[in-house]
Design a protein around this motif. Sequence first.
Motif, PDB file in Angstrom:
ATOM      1  N   THR A  99       0.810  -1.224   0.000  1.00 58.15           N
ATOM      2  CA  THR A  99       0.000   0.000   0.000  1.00 58.15           C
ATOM      3  C   THR A  99       0.843   1.273   0.000  1.00 58.15           C
ATOM      4  O   THR A  99       0.318   2.351   0.250  1.00 58.15           O
ATOM      5  N   TYR A 100       2.151   1.183  -0.264  1.00 57.90           N
ATOM      6  CA  TYR A 100       2.957   2.400  -0.305  1.00 57.90           C
ATOM      7  C   TYR A 100       3.629   2.556  -1.668  1.00 57.90           C
ATOM      8  O   TYR A 100       3.845   1.601  -2.408  1.00 57.90           O
ATOM      9  N   VAL A 114       6.465   9.597   0.653  1.00 53.99           N
ATOM     10  CA  VAL A 114       5.805   8.298   0.705  1.00 53.99           C
ATOM     11  C   VAL A 114       4.303   8.520   0.656  1.00 53.99           C
ATOM     12  O   VAL A 114       3.756   9.287   1.449  1.00 53.99           O
ATOM     13  N   THR A 116       0.345   6.618   0.367  1.00 50.01           N
ATOM     14  CA  THR A 116      -0.350   5.399   0.774  1.00 50.01           C
ATOM     15  C   THR A 116      -1.604   5.224  -0.063  1.00 50.01           C
ATOM     16  O   THR A 116      -2.301   6.198  -0.362  1.00 50.01           O
TER      17      THR A 116
END
Length: 367
Positions: A99-100, A114, A116
């Motif tokens: 999920t990143y 970063v 998500t």
Amino acid sequence: MTSEDGMTAATGLIDRRSFLRMAGAAWVASLAPERAFALTRADAVFASAFMAPDGSYGVATLTEAGEIIDRTALPARAHGMAYSPVSRRTVAFARRPGTYAMILATDGTAEPIVITAADGRHFYGHGCFSSDGKLLYATENDFAANRGMVGIYDGSDHFTRIGEFPTYGIGPHDMTLSADGKLLAIANGGIETHPDFGRTKLNLDHMEPSLTLVDTRTGALVQKHGLPDDLSRLSTRHVDIGPKGEIWFACQYEGARSDLPPLVGSFSQGEDLKFLSLPERTTEALANYVGAIAVNRNEGLIGLTSPKGGVAVMLDARTGTVLKEERVADAAGVASADHGFAVSSYDGHFKANKSRVAWDQHIVRLA
């Protein structure tokens, strides 16, 4: 020196100078002396995700000879990469069902960002930038509805998620931007997954692989190619753009190992799929699994790797002729080089050089 060699040397010089200019003196000065020296001698510069001996993950910038220039730590294992020469950003996408995604500034002017995945979504490990570098597109899974989505992220606003549209298929994996920047070419692998079941493939008895072209401005479906019933277990996985703007795709077969389905093909807007008829020995060598594909548009070449087969294959894009078949244990990534292709492996090889890392499945060329 032949004229071909001269052209290769000149192209390498242009790439090296453009990357050094793009990276900036401050970033180059921050490198250890031996790494800065390796960079000044490099014909081309690449990036790839890796796993270190201690089990940690990262992404590395490296030369065409495989010398690591710089490393950045990642929060978890990555898979595919994307790069924009306009915005000078490189992205490492988490491996499915991660999920990143981490966005890096190749000129060293900004800290990594970063992002998500949205609630109810996970990344599929691939994406690409718009032609102006302002938008990032990522293949995602709407796992509650079992449909593929393209997440849209604004590069001018810390890559905030600003929208999405369908991929018009199940299990999208790789995608790329058309030569004119107006379409996304998407490989919908056709395999249903759900994060509650990790990487388990849930519908192998009724897969729905397809290739779609989607309008980047409206999200409308422009063209869709489903595979015939006898190839329903042939998962369309990776794509790249050919010398004439055609879309090349590579597949992974979920059927019997003794079957020898076609694994590589191409299509253009308004045209049907065309599969290559590879020699039986080459199809057997690929072990029904092409892990990565890359196109060298300057030389009209197609590069394939198969970690299951332990082989790298080079094809003529015009004729489909096999030009080279090389044994590469644990073959992983492939990317266009100044001449032919750069190939990496899970055991740390990048071309002839070996590092104490396990390179992941994909490579992206910078500059």
